[in-house]
Design an enzyme around this catalytic site. Structure first.
Site, PDB file in Angstrom:
ATOM      1  N   ASN A   1     -45.889  23.624  59.350  1.00  0.00           N
ATOM      2  CA  ASN A   1     -46.023  24.571  60.818  1.00  0.00           C
ATOM      3  C   ASN A   1     -47.495  25.015  61.090  1.00  0.00           C
ATOM      4  O   ASN A   1     -48.343  24.852  60.398  1.00  0.00           O
ATOM      5  CB  ASN A   1     -44.922  25.569  60.400  1.00  0.00           C
ATOM      6  CG  ASN A   1     -43.790  25.268  60.402  1.00  0.00           C
ATOM      7  OD1 ASN A   1     -43.168  24.102  60.973  1.00  0.00           O
ATOM      8  ND2 ASN A   1     -42.601  25.832  59.777  1.00  0.00           N
TER       9      ASN A   1
ATOM     10  N   HIS B   1     -36.664  20.609  65.381  1.00  0.00           N
ATOM     11  CA  HIS B   1     -37.893  20.027  65.657  1.00  0.00           C
ATOM     12  C   HIS B   1     -37.485  18.821  66.615  1.00  0.00           C
ATOM     13  O   HIS B   1     -38.275  17.807  66.192  1.00  0.00           O
ATOM     14  CB  HIS B   1     -38.643  19.627  64.407  1.00  0.00           C
ATOM     15  CG  HIS B   1     -39.206  20.729  63.419  1.00  0.00           C
ATOM     16  ND1 HIS B   1     -40.343  21.242  63.825  1.00  0.00           N
ATOM     17  CD2 HIS B   1     -38.738  21.520  62.480  1.00  0.00           C
ATOM     18  CE1 HIS B   1     -40.607  22.362  62.690  1.00  0.00           C
ATOM     19  NE2 HIS B   1     -39.569  22.599  62.345  1.00  0.00           N
TER      20      HIS B   1
HETATM   21  C1  HEM Z   1     -37.654  18.854  60.304  1.00  0.00           C
HETATM   22  C2  HEM Z   1     -35.018  20.522  57.097  1.00  0.00           C
HETATM   23  C3  HEM Z   1     -38.024  24.168  56.032  1.00  0.00           C
HETATM   24  C4  HEM Z   1     -41.316  21.762  58.812  1.00  0.00           C
HETATM   25  C5  HEM Z   1     -36.655  19.123  59.627  1.00  0.00           C
HETATM   26  C6  HEM Z   1     -35.623  18.164  59.544  1.00  0.00           C
HETATM   27  C7  HEM Z   1     -34.906  18.569  58.679  1.00  0.00           C
HETATM   28  C8  HEM Z   1     -35.225  19.807  57.904  1.00  0.00           C
HETATM   29  C9  HEM Z   1     -33.248  18.127  58.314  1.00  0.00           C
HETATM   30  C10 HEM Z   1     -35.327  16.931  60.443  1.00  0.00           C
HETATM   31  C11 HEM Z   1     -35.904  15.850  59.917  1.00  0.00           C
HETATM   32  C12 HEM Z   1     -35.625  14.479  60.807  1.00  0.00           C
HETATM   33  O1  HEM Z   1     -34.386  14.261  61.112  1.00  0.00           O
HETATM   34  O2  HEM Z   1     -36.615  13.876  60.967  1.00  0.00           O
HETATM   35  C13 HEM Z   1     -35.393  21.669  56.310  1.00  0.00           C
HETATM   36  C14 HEM Z   1     -35.031  22.404  55.067  1.00  0.00           C
HETATM   37  C15 HEM Z   1     -35.816  23.498  55.030  1.00  0.00           C
HETATM   38  C16 HEM Z   1     -36.882  23.423  55.910  1.00  0.00           C
HETATM   39  C17 HEM Z   1     -33.612  22.374  54.644  1.00  0.00           C
HETATM   40  C18 HEM Z   1     -35.834  24.636  54.172  1.00  0.00           C
HETATM   41  C19 HEM Z   1     -34.996  24.602  52.970  1.00  0.00           C
HETATM   42  C20 HEM Z   1     -39.275  23.781  56.532  1.00  0.00           C
HETATM   43  C21 HEM Z   1     -40.591  24.469  56.641  1.00  0.00           C
HETATM   44  C22 HEM Z   1     -41.299  23.961  57.195  1.00  0.00           C
HETATM   45  C23 HEM Z   1     -40.785  22.719  58.061  1.00  0.00           C
HETATM   46  C24 HEM Z   1     -40.660  25.719  55.478  1.00  0.00           C
HETATM   47  C25 HEM Z   1     -42.982  23.983  57.417  1.00  0.00           C
HETATM   48  C26 HEM Z   1     -43.489  24.554  56.551  1.00  0.00           C
HETATM   49  C27 HEM Z   1     -40.690  20.912  59.425  1.00  0.00           C
HETATM   50  C28 HEM Z   1     -41.342  20.098  60.437  1.00  0.00           C
HETATM   51  C29 HEM Z   1     -40.250  19.333  60.785  1.00  0.00           C
HETATM   52  C30 HEM Z   1     -39.034  19.531  60.296  1.00  0.00           C
HETATM   53  C31 HEM Z   1     -42.737  20.114  60.748  1.00  0.00           C
HETATM   54  C32 HEM Z   1     -40.282  18.157  61.832  1.00  0.00           C
HETATM   55  C33 HEM Z   1     -40.903  16.867  61.242  1.00  0.00           C
HETATM   56  C34 HEM Z   1     -41.290  15.997  62.249  1.00  0.00           C
HETATM   57  O3  HEM Z   1     -42.361  16.142  63.063  1.00  0.00           O
HETATM   58  O4  HEM Z   1     -40.491  14.797  62.499  1.00  0.00           O
HETATM   59  N1  HEM Z   1     -36.627  20.079  58.596  1.00  0.00           N
HETATM   60  N2  HEM Z   1     -36.840  22.244  56.838  1.00  0.00           N
HETATM   61  N3  HEM Z   1     -39.305  22.654  57.608  1.00  0.00           N
HETATM   62  N4  HEM Z   1     -39.247  20.573  59.398  1.00  0.00           N
HETATM   63 FE1  HEM Z   1     -38.130  21.616  58.175  1.00  0.00          FE
END
Ligand code: HEM
Ligand code: NDP
Length: 503
Positions: free
Chosen positions: A127, A54
């Site tokens: 999402n 992202h």
């Molecule tokens: C961003 C991990 C599943 C939505 C991220 C980031 C990590 C991460 C490490 C970066 C955070 C940052 O540096 O600011 C994971 C892991 C998941 C997972 C380990 C599953 C075990 C999901 C799911 C969704 C999701 C299922 C949605 C339902 C997002 C979104 C961002 C993000 C929207 C961006 C947040 C922002 O706008 O700064 N994720 N994620 N992720 N993830 Fe996940």
């Protein structure tokens, strides 16, 4: 009006900001021209690691207003009265592309909302899809590796993507949505947001319900076809940022209606499907949408860096009255995000303007990078707890979540019924989509698969066949039309999915 005097970061007036101090008019620069060194050194530190996923994002500020009473489900103060409102920071994003990626690429979109409530920050990190690719956090880093660049070619690899997906039938629901019309929204205003996971709420009587969060666009769904997106990207890579800035500047504020689906706590045992499986939705017929409020985004943040790049969202940010669920992926996310922020932004990332709660903050975390704010424990001598000071911050047991009954043996449980993974994508394909949408789905998927090897192509087509024979036939036809030589018919010898239990 007199101009402001430029100063050093130490506050002293600066004599020049464009001519170096040299030994003679043609001589080398003197080391004592510290402002030049300082300026170059600052430039070298203008980047921090981009988000591991992202990375490309667009954000707005706005407001959420409660329009319906849901106090029978939650005691969260935000929802305590119709008309209550709070400030919100949104960030939408693509998942796989780097910070410079084009906006109109086919990808899942992140849909993050930070609600600055009177009881602290509540983050809805969702999402634009109601489900996800995998249901166990062990699979998340591998999945993301397939979406990122190949270690040798440094190119994105459809072979890796479809190889992984073909081995995980649970992902076919999300891949179908990704390859459908909804895979390239025109901009964030024209897409829905979903919490995706099951969360919980509890009310003043301590009764828990399971909930799903839905933010439905009031602008209507609008999407680009692959061809439209290709033409657009040829003209601008920043179409989302441009659209959002234009919308706000012309007073055209995007809005969403917030709904929840509610499942009584006990129903989880008898629902007929696992309500904590992130690859499944809760059918609207069984769990209708209940209106809660309206989200209106109405301002472009003054500074993109400080409010969008520095925004740190985490599912661990929740407020009393809203809780987690046993969803294994959600449990992993509760750890992963704050850990990512400490690495990307620093120890006290929550004190940054984008993340600082609008309510009082009192904690005993001490020192470390970015500890520039005064002690917040209520008393200057209270830097530990428990302590003797009456004014010092103490925990409030009344905000505790009601106890959750859990039973079972500690073990590693594989999904018991692989057939269940095909039911909901089948409903989407056969009942929700019309023929035009199905045709575009076939062609979008064929375009994404084009360069895959025969074995990966056939393994993936076998997954599609289990969703619906027309799905497999449609994609095979589209591959042939695109001149893909690997598209030969599926036979009984076609390999089973690696993770599927033998029948
Ligand atoms: C961003 C991990 C599943 C939505 C991220 C980031 C990590 C991460 C490490 C970066 C955070 C940052 O540096 O600011 C994971 C892991 C998941 C997972 C380990 C599953 C075990 C999901 C799911 C969704 C999701 C299922 C949605 C339902 C997002 C979104 C961002 C993000 C929207 C961006 C947040 C922002 O706008 O700064 N994720 N994620 N992720 N993830 Fe996940
Ligand atoms: P419904 O007919 O009540 O709901 C169908 C849903 O599908 C609507 O929410 C609609 O969203 C959404 N939808 C339409 N086209 C697409 C697409 N290309 N990609 C993703 N979603 C789309 O049926 P059910 O609740 O019984 O669900 C049937 C199937 O619909 C599910 O198996 C699932 O695949 C899909 N779906 C279900 C959702 C749910 O929470 N129940 C949510 C989203 C999808 P909208 O109203 O915004 O147009």
């Amino acid at each position: 009006m007199a101009k402001t005097t430029l100063t050093t970061s130490g506050g002293a007036p600066v004599p020049s900001n464009n001519t170096s101090e040299t030994a003679g008019p043609r001589g080398p620069v003197l080391m004592q021209d510290y402002q030049l060194l300082e300026k170059l050194a600052h430039q070298n530190r203008e980047r921090i690691p981009e988000r591991t996923v992202h990375a490309k994002g667009w954000g707005l500020q706005g407001k959420f207003t409660v329009t319906k009473d849901i106090t029978k489900y939650t005691c969260a103060k935000l929802f305590s009265k119709v008309g209550n409102s709070c400030e919100v920071l949104s960030r939408w994003s693509t998942v796989a592309g780097e910070q410079g990626a084009a906006d109109a690429e086919r990808d899942v979109r992140g849909f993050s909302l930070k609600f600055y409530t009177e009881d602290g920050n509540w983050d809805m990190v969702g999402n634009n899809t109601p489900v996800f690719f995998v249901r166990d956090a062990y699979k998340f880093p591998d999945f993301i590796h397939t979406q990122k660049r190949h270690p040798k070619t440094n190119l994105r690899s459809p072979e890796a993507m479809f190889d992984f997906w073909a081995a995980q039938p649970e992902c076919v629901h999300q891949v179908t949505i990704l390859m459908s019309d909804r895979g390239i929204p025109v901009n964030p205003a024209h897409m829905n947001g979903y919490g995706s996971h099951t969360y919980s709420m509890w009310n003043a009587q301590g009764e828990r319900v399971w909930v799903k969060f839905h933010f439905k666009t009031q602008q209507g769904h609008k999407h680009y076809t692959n061809a439209e997106a290709e033409t657009l990207i040829g003209k601008t890579r920043e179409s989302y940022q441009e659209d959002l800035v234009n919308m706000i500047e012309t007073g055209n504020h995007p809005k969403w209606t917030f709904y929840i689906q509610v499942m009584p706590e006990k129903d989880a045992e008898t629902a007929g499907f696992n309500p904590f499986d992130l690859t499944k939705v809760w059918p609207h017929g069984d769990y209708p949408l209940i209106e809660v409020g309206e989200l209106e985004m109405n301002q472009v943040p003054e500074n993109y860096w400080s409010h969008v790049e520095n925004a740190a969202y985490s599912p661990s940010n929740k407020v009393p009255g809203i809780g987690y669920s046993p969803d294994k992926m959600l449990q992993a996310r509760v750890f992963s995000y704050a850990d990512a922020h400490r690495y990307r932004l620093g120890t006290h990332y929550e004190a940054l303007p984008a993340n600082a709660p609008k309510s009082d903050v009192h904690h005993y975390h001490k020192d470390g990078s970015m500890r520039f704010f005064p002690p917040q424990t209520g008393h200057v001598d209270a830097y530990y707890e428990p302590n003797q000071y009456a004014e010092a911050a103490v925990a409030d047991p009344s905000v505790a979540e009601p106890p959750l009954a859990i039973s079972g043996d500690a073990d590693r449980y594989v999904q018991e019924d692989a057939d269940a993974d095909y039911v909901q994508p089948r409903a989407l394909y056969a009942e929700v989509m019309d023929q035009g949408e199905r045709d575009r789905l076939h062609h979008n998927m064929a375009a994404a698969m084009g360069p895959c090897s025969e074995s990966v192509t056939e393994r993936w087509l076998a997954v599609l066949k289990r969703v619906h024979p027309d799905y497999e036939a449609g994609v095979r036809r589209a591959l042939k039309e695109a001149g893909d030589v690997n598209a030969v018919p599926v036979t009984d010898e076609t390999p089973q999915h690696a993770n599927e239990p033998a029948k």
